[in-house]
Design a protein around this motif. Structure first.
Motif, PDB file in Angstrom:
ATOM      1  N   UNK A   1       0.836  -1.207   0.000  1.00 44.85           N
ATOM      2  CA  UNK A   1       0.000   0.000   0.000  1.00 44.85           C
ATOM      3  C   UNK A   1       0.866   1.250   0.000  1.00 44.85           C
ATOM      4  N   UNK A   2       1.943   1.231   0.752  1.00 45.61           N
ATOM      5  CA  UNK A   2       2.850   2.376   0.817  1.00 45.61           C
ATOM      6  C   UNK A   2       3.494   2.645  -0.541  1.00 45.61           C
ATOM      7  N   UNK A   3       3.946   1.576  -1.191  1.00 47.49           N
ATOM      8  CA  UNK A   3       4.560   1.726  -2.513  1.00 47.49           C
ATOM      9  C   UNK A   3       3.531   2.242  -3.513  1.00 47.49           C
ATOM     10  N   UNK A   4       2.334   1.685  -3.465  1.00 53.07           N
ATOM     11  CA  UNK A   4       1.268   2.125  -4.371  1.00 53.07           C
ATOM     12  C   UNK A   4       0.919   3.591  -4.177  1.00 53.07           C
ATOM     13  N   UNK A   5       0.866   4.034  -2.942  1.00 54.19           N
ATOM     14  CA  UNK A   5       0.569   5.447  -2.659  1.00 54.19           C
ATOM     15  C   UNK A   5       1.678   6.341  -3.203  1.00 54.19           C
ATOM     16  N   UNK A   6       2.926   5.893  -3.059  1.00 55.22           N
ATOM     17  CA  UNK A   6       4.043   6.667  -3.578  1.00 55.22           C
ATOM     18  C   UNK A   6       4.014   6.783  -5.093  1.00 55.22           C
ATOM     19  N   UNK A   7       3.650   5.691  -5.754  1.00 54.67           N
ATOM     20  CA  UNK A   7       3.556   5.704  -7.219  1.00 54.67           C
ATOM     21  C   UNK A   7       2.442   6.649  -7.660  1.00 54.67           C
ATOM     22  N   UNK A   8       1.300   6.591  -6.991  1.00 54.13           N
ATOM     23  CA  UNK A   8       0.192   7.472  -7.350  1.00 54.13           C
ATOM     24  C   UNK A   8       0.568   8.930  -7.122  1.00 54.13           C
ATOM     25  N   UNK A   9       1.307   9.204  -6.055  1.00 54.63           N
ATOM     26  CA  UNK A   9       1.725  10.570  -5.761  1.00 54.63           C
ATOM     27  C   UNK A   9       2.663  11.091  -6.861  1.00 54.63           C
ATOM     28  N   UNK A  10       3.612  10.236  -7.286  1.00 51.56           N
ATOM     29  CA  UNK A  10       4.526  10.626  -8.377  1.00 51.56           C
ATOM     30  C   UNK A  10       3.756  10.846  -9.669  1.00 51.56           C
ATOM     31  N   UNK A  11       2.788   9.986  -9.926  1.00 52.99           N
ATOM     32  CA  UNK A  11       2.004  10.059 -11.164  1.00 52.99           C
ATOM     33  C   UNK A  11       1.222  11.372 -11.235  1.00 52.99           C
ATOM     34  N   UNK A  12       0.758  11.855 -10.097  1.00 49.53           N
ATOM     35  CA  UNK A  12      -0.058  13.071 -10.056  1.00 49.53           C
ATOM     36  C   UNK A  12       0.747  14.357  -9.996  1.00 49.53           C
ATOM     37  N   UNK A  13       2.068  14.268  -9.908  1.00 52.77           N
ATOM     38  CA  UNK A  13       2.873  15.495  -9.865  1.00 52.77           C
ATOM     39  C   UNK A  13       3.583  15.735 -11.179  1.00 52.77           C
TER      40      UNK A  13
END
Length: 78
Positions: A66-78
């Motif tokens: 979940x932590x890795x997935x959240x980090x990927x989504x955060x990078x994707x949205x910036x």
């Protein structure tokens, strides 16, 4: 009859396309899958060698994902 049960609600969730409330994704290449498996096994080994229960070890693997997935989504949205 009120409150009747839909039989599709009591079938095992794996007979459906996705587990209830979850999404599935393709991991891509074999090397990507092997990397993820290696990470999960490392976390599991660390947790169980540290005296944690099976349930705690599985929770650690899940939360790591979940932590890795959240980090990927955060990078994707910036």
């Amino acid at each position: 009859m009120t409150g009747s049960i839909d039989m599709s609600d009591i079938r095992p969730t794996m007979q459906r396309g996705n587990p209830r409330g979850m999404d599935k994704m393709s991991l891509g290449s074999r090397s990507q899958r092997e990397f993820i498996e290696s990470q999960a096994l490392d976390i599991f080994a660390s947790m169980t060698n540290g005296g944690c229960t099976f349930q705690q070890a599985l929770a650690a693997i899940y939360l790591s994902g979940m932590s890795v997935g959240a980090g990927v989504m955060k990078e994707k949205n910036t």
